[in-house]
Scaffold this active site. Structure first.
Site: not given
Ligand SMILES: *Cc1c(COP(=O)(O)O)cnc(C)c1O
Length: 379
Positions: A46, A98, A170, A195
């Site tokens: 961890r 998001y 982000d 993504k």
């Molecule tokens: C999908 C997404 C998240 C969340 O990520 P997960 O891997 O689904 O927990 C956060 N920010 C953006 C811009 C996203 O597209």
């Protein structure tokens, strides 16, 4: 090293014990210690795992930061980053972030005494005015989801810095291929690596990067304390995906440009949202802070045309949530990704019922165009 070379040779690109060019999956939860209290490099997985560490060093390199952290999802990464703050602290948040981030803020973090003000971070005066004496950070996305709005990271980081406030970006939509928020003055970058970084719709993961040693120490402490780490198998899979980010993004963006042109000249389309639209209000800033316009676009059909029928008629483009995969993905935010947002608030934020979001994949663009064409013919 230039970016595409870093994708392959950045981070820790060779296993130190065997020379393996693909970092092995160290599926071990604990590590042998030669003496008691000897502060070994690896002790418990961890806290640190060699496969994860290679990924963490790689994303730090790609974002031009000094320390990277890998988590079990993008949401887990965002949760750990918000855990830097304490009850009574205030955070300014972009109004088009998001949906899961909104849920985390409103239904979890508020219960722990964090307070938030939501602003349109394209508006620098409004962003500045939202800063209070207890404000600790500005948290934003650019381009946003699903309207692809662009905020000026450098200008926001400057005004934040002046007031001793951190900037957190982000960077999921842009990826480090197109945009490096730390270079523009941000303090922390977060990613849903699920993504574009993973890129093949086969792994859920999150990453955070900073170039500030004090924040790095705190994030390492929080990552270990909260424990939402990425496992070694997924850490390996994510590194494999990242190696091809450059070639993927080039084709993603080429295809997106072609589809943008098609949609922009389509009589059944009322409006297209795409950072590369020269008439769009974010174009100048996008050109300044991004190396490319990404491969996400959203569009509205003319009133009276049925978006559900349209997306259900597609045969190659997948009707699905998520984005950034090799396959083109299409969805209707109002009833899918953004369905949890009350309709009035959604409309206020500009997300119409007929809005369609498209993540342009790596298929042959002629096949994508033909698929869109046949679906348009059905409505
Ligand atoms: C999908 C997404 C998240 C969340 O990520 P997960 O891997 O689904 O927990 C956060 N920010 C953006 C811009 C996203 O597209």
């Amino acid at each position: 090293m230039k970016f595409n070379t870093k994708l392959i040779h950045g981070g820790i690109s060779e296993d130190s014990t065997t020379g393996a060019v693909s970092i092995p999956i160290y599926r071990s939860s604990t590590f042998h210690q030669h003496k008691v209290g000897g502060a070994p490099k690896w002790e418990y997985a961890r806290t640190g795992n060699p496969t994860r560490a290679a990924l963490e060093q790689l994303i730090a390199d790609l974002e031009q930061g000094t320390a990277g952290f890998a988590f079990s999802s993008g949401s887990a990464a965002i949760h750990v980053v918000f855990s830097l703050f304490s009850a009574g602290d205030h955070i300014v948040v972009g109004n088009d972030v998001y949906g899961g981030t909104f849920r985390l803020i409103n239904q979890v973090l508020k219960r722990f005494g964090l307070t938030f003000t939501v602003v349109d971070t394209r508006d620098l005066a409004a962003t500045s005015a939202a800063i209070q004496s207890n404000t600790k950070a500005i948290y934003l996305e650019t381009p946003t989801n699903p309207l692809l709005r662009i905020s000026d990271i450098q200008a926001i980081a400057r005004l934040a810095q002046k007031q001793g406030v951190r900037t957190i970006v982000d960077n999921t939509f842009a990826t480090p291929y197109n945009q490096n928020p730390l270079v523009l003055g941000a303090d922390i970058v977060v990613h849903s690596a699920t993504k574009y970084l993973g890129g093949h719709s086969d792994v859920v993961a999150g990453l955070a990067v900073t170039n500030d040693n004090q924040i790095a120490e705190q994030l390492a402490f929080l990552q270990n304390s909260i424990g939402s780490v990425l496992g070694p198998d997924d850490s390996w899979l994510l590194q494999r995906g990242i190696k091809t980010l450059g070639v993927r993004m080039r084709v993603h963006q080429e295809n997106a440009q072609i589809i943008y042109q098609y949609l922009a000249n389509n009589a059944k389309v009322a409006k297209v949202y795409y950072p590369g639209n020269p008439a769009g209000d974010g174009y100048a800033i996008a050109k300044k802070q991004m190396n490319g316009f990404g491969a996400m676009l959203s569009f509205e059909l003319r009133p009276g045309l049925d978006p559900k029928k349209f997306v259900e008629s597609l045969q190659i483009v997948d009707l699905a949530e998520s984005l950034g995969g090799v396959e083109s993905l299409i969805e209707i935010p109002a009833v899918m990704t953004h369905g949890a947002i009350p309709r009035e608030i959604r409309l206020e934020n500009g997300i119409q019922d007929e809005l369609i979001r498209l993540s342009v994949g790596l298929e042959d663009s002629a096949d994508l165009l033909a698929d869109l064409q046949q679906a348009f013919a059905q409505i």
